[in-house]
Motif scaffolding. Structure first.
Motif, PDB file in Angstrom:
ATOM      1  N   GLY A  65     -26.553 -10.652 -15.508  1.00  0.00           N
ATOM      2  CA  GLY A  65     -27.176 -11.824 -16.115  1.00  0.00           C
ATOM      3  C   GLY A  65     -28.022 -12.594 -15.120  1.00  0.00           C
ATOM      4  O   GLY A  65     -29.138 -13.036 -15.437  1.00  0.00           O
ATOM      5  N   ILE A  66     -27.513 -12.753 -13.900  1.00  0.00           N
ATOM      6  CA  ILE A  66     -28.282 -13.459 -12.865  1.00  0.00           C
ATOM      7  C   ILE A  66     -29.515 -12.656 -12.472  1.00  0.00           C
ATOM      8  O   ILE A  66     -30.610 -13.205 -12.286  1.00  0.00           O
TER       9      ILE A  66
ATOM     10  N   ILE B 138     -16.307  -7.965 -16.027  1.00  0.00           N
ATOM     11  CA  ILE B 138     -16.821  -9.333 -16.174  1.00  0.00           C
ATOM     12  C   ILE B 138     -17.746  -9.682 -15.014  1.00  0.00           C
ATOM     13  O   ILE B 138     -18.830 -10.256 -15.201  1.00  0.00           O
ATOM     14  N   ILE B 139     -17.329  -9.314 -13.795  1.00  0.00           N
ATOM     15  CA  ILE B 139     -18.146  -9.579 -12.611  1.00  0.00           C
ATOM     16  C   ILE B 139     -19.499  -8.889 -12.723  1.00  0.00           C
ATOM     17  O   ILE B 139     -20.555  -9.478 -12.446  1.00  0.00           O
TER      18      ILE B 139
ATOM     19  N   LEU C  91     -22.616  -7.790  -3.774  1.00  0.00           N
ATOM     20  CA  LEU C  91     -22.704  -9.149  -4.311  1.00  0.00           C
ATOM     21  C   LEU C  91     -22.883 -10.164  -3.195  1.00  0.00           C
ATOM     22  O   LEU C  91     -23.727 -11.065  -3.277  1.00  0.00           O
ATOM     23  N   LEU C  92     -22.098 -10.035  -2.129  1.00  0.00           N
ATOM     24  CA  LEU C  92     -22.155 -10.984  -1.022  1.00  0.00           C
ATOM     25  C   LEU C  92     -23.490 -10.939  -0.286  1.00  0.00           C
ATOM     26  O   LEU C  92     -23.946 -11.941   0.254  1.00  0.00           O
ATOM     27  N   GLU C  93     -24.119  -9.776  -0.291  1.00  0.00           N
ATOM     28  CA  GLU C  93     -25.389  -9.628   0.427  1.00  0.00           C
ATOM     29  C   GLU C  93     -26.576 -10.152  -0.379  1.00  0.00           C
ATOM     30  O   GLU C  93     -27.528 -10.697   0.184  1.00  0.00           O
TER      31      GLU C  93
ATOM     32  N   ILE D 219     -20.701 -16.048 -10.710  1.00  0.00           N
ATOM     33  CA  ILE D 219     -20.139 -14.724 -10.960  1.00  0.00           C
ATOM     34  C   ILE D 219     -18.617 -14.795 -11.023  1.00  0.00           C
ATOM     35  O   ILE D 219     -17.969 -14.092 -11.800  1.00  0.00           O
ATOM     36  N   PHE D 220     -18.032 -15.685 -10.237  1.00  0.00           N
ATOM     37  CA  PHE D 220     -16.576 -15.856 -10.259  1.00  0.00           C
ATOM     38  C   PHE D 220     -16.116 -16.607 -11.506  1.00  0.00           C
ATOM     39  O   PHE D 220     -15.166 -16.201 -12.174  1.00  0.00           O
ATOM     40  N   ALA D 221     -16.792 -17.716 -11.832  1.00  0.00           N
ATOM     41  CA  ALA D 221     -16.264 -18.634 -12.850  1.00  0.00           C
ATOM     42  C   ALA D 221     -16.957 -18.541 -14.205  1.00  0.00           C
ATOM     43  O   ALA D 221     -16.336 -18.788 -15.237  1.00  0.00           O
ATOM     44  N   GLY D 222     -18.262 -18.239 -14.219  1.00  0.00           N
ATOM     45  CA  GLY D 222     -18.981 -18.116 -15.487  1.00  0.00           C
ATOM     46  C   GLY D 222     -19.195 -19.418 -16.235  1.00  0.00           C
ATOM     47  O   GLY D 222     -19.356 -19.416 -17.452  1.00  0.00           O
ATOM     48  N   LYS D 223     -19.225 -20.546 -15.516  1.00  0.00           N
ATOM     49  CA  LYS D 223     -19.419 -21.851 -16.167  1.00  0.00           C
ATOM     50  C   LYS D 223     -20.914 -22.136 -16.365  1.00  0.00           C
ATOM     51  O   LYS D 223     -21.776 -21.391 -15.903  1.00  0.00           O
ATOM     52  N   ASN D 224     -21.201 -23.269 -17.010  1.00  0.00           N
ATOM     53  CA  ASN D 224     -22.589 -23.575 -17.391  1.00  0.00           C
ATOM     54  C   ASN D 224     -23.401 -24.277 -16.314  1.00  0.00           C
ATOM     55  O   ASN D 224     -24.610 -24.428 -16.474  1.00  0.00           O
ATOM     56  N   SER D 225     -22.762 -24.737 -15.247  1.00  0.00           N
ATOM     57  CA  SER D 225     -23.505 -25.469 -14.214  1.00  0.00           C
ATOM     58  C   SER D 225     -22.969 -25.118 -12.831  1.00  0.00           C
ATOM     59  O   SER D 225     -21.833 -24.652 -12.685  1.00  0.00           O
TER      60      SER D 225
END
Length: 239
Positions: A192-193, A185-186, A24-26, A47-53
């Motif tokens: 998704g990304i 979740i991660i 993930l970090l790479e 990826i940590f928070a899953g918010k909309n912005s």
């Protein structure tokens, strides 16, 4: 992933989690990166928070880092006799002016809490500017003087935080908080990304992660000399 074999780890262990974190970090961007080409600028924060912005995701990470930094700062300040004495002196002066000497001790603790919070703000400035903060503080790495606490957030406040050579940067703190998140979740947010970036960056508008072929078995027939044939199967898959 190359094959699925019964004699290897099932992928749920600590090593697998650490390797996934490094992946993930790479491959995903974060706030301190200079270039952002994906659907989101702050992919790791999403990826940590899953918010909309991006703003909401960064805010969620900052709040988590604030909690992570405040505790060791407050623990350290309780061990520094000079800083405690300075806080007690200020508390005594304030309580004398207010004619409430009975609450001097409580006021001193309140000042230490505020001082620790102010130091945490300095730590966040340091991390977001790309510099490093140690996990535990020392007299040398403590940034904020008590007099500076009163100026924090004013026009006189110009400090962006100092860099500590043996400290951890924003990327390394992100590694820690991602490690503590639910792995399913991660993984789902990372997929998704990937799906969105495949569509935006590479023009693969048809790409869907949940329809992507993740396993296949190939049956091969080899024809040798003298009419001899040899058949075998090859299996490729991701767990």
């Amino acid at each position: 992933g190359y094959g699925t074999f019964s004699d290897v780890e099932d992928g749920e262990g600590t090593l697998s989690t650490l390797l996934f974190g490094e992946y993930l970090l790479e491959h995903f961007s974060m706030f301190t990166n200079t270039e952002h080409t994906g659907v989101l600028d702050y992919e790791l924060e999403y990826i940590f928070a899953g918010k909309n912005s991006d703003r909401e995701n960064l805010e969620a990470v900052v709040k988590r880092l604030m909690a992570l930094r405040f505790v060791p700062n407050y623990i350290y300040i309780q061990t520094d006799s000079e800083m405690k004495a300075e806080a007690e002196e200020m508390a005594a002066t304030l309580c004398s002016l207010l004619a409430v000497p009975a609450i001097t001790e409580a006021a001193a603790q309140g000042i230490l809490l505020a001082w620790s919070y102010g130091e945490t703000i300095m730590d966040l400035r340091t991390l977001l500017s790309g510099n490093r903060v140690p996990m535990t503080k020392s007299k040398e790495s403590w940034q904020l003087q008590l007099a500076g606490l009163l100026k924090l957030g004013t026009e006189e406040d110009k400090s962006e935080g100092q860099d500590v050579a043996d400290g951890l940067d924003y990327r390394e703190y992100l590694r820690m908080i991602l490690f503590l998140k639910n792995k399913e979740i991660i993984a789902e947010r990372a997929l998704g990304i990937i799906e969105q970036n495949m569509q935006k960056i590479y023009g693969q508008t048809y790409f869907r992660a949940d329809l992507c072929v993740s396993r296949m078995e190939i049956k091969t027939t080899s024809r040798l000399h003298r009419g001899i044939t040899y058949q075998y199967k090859t299996y490729y898959g991701y767990q």
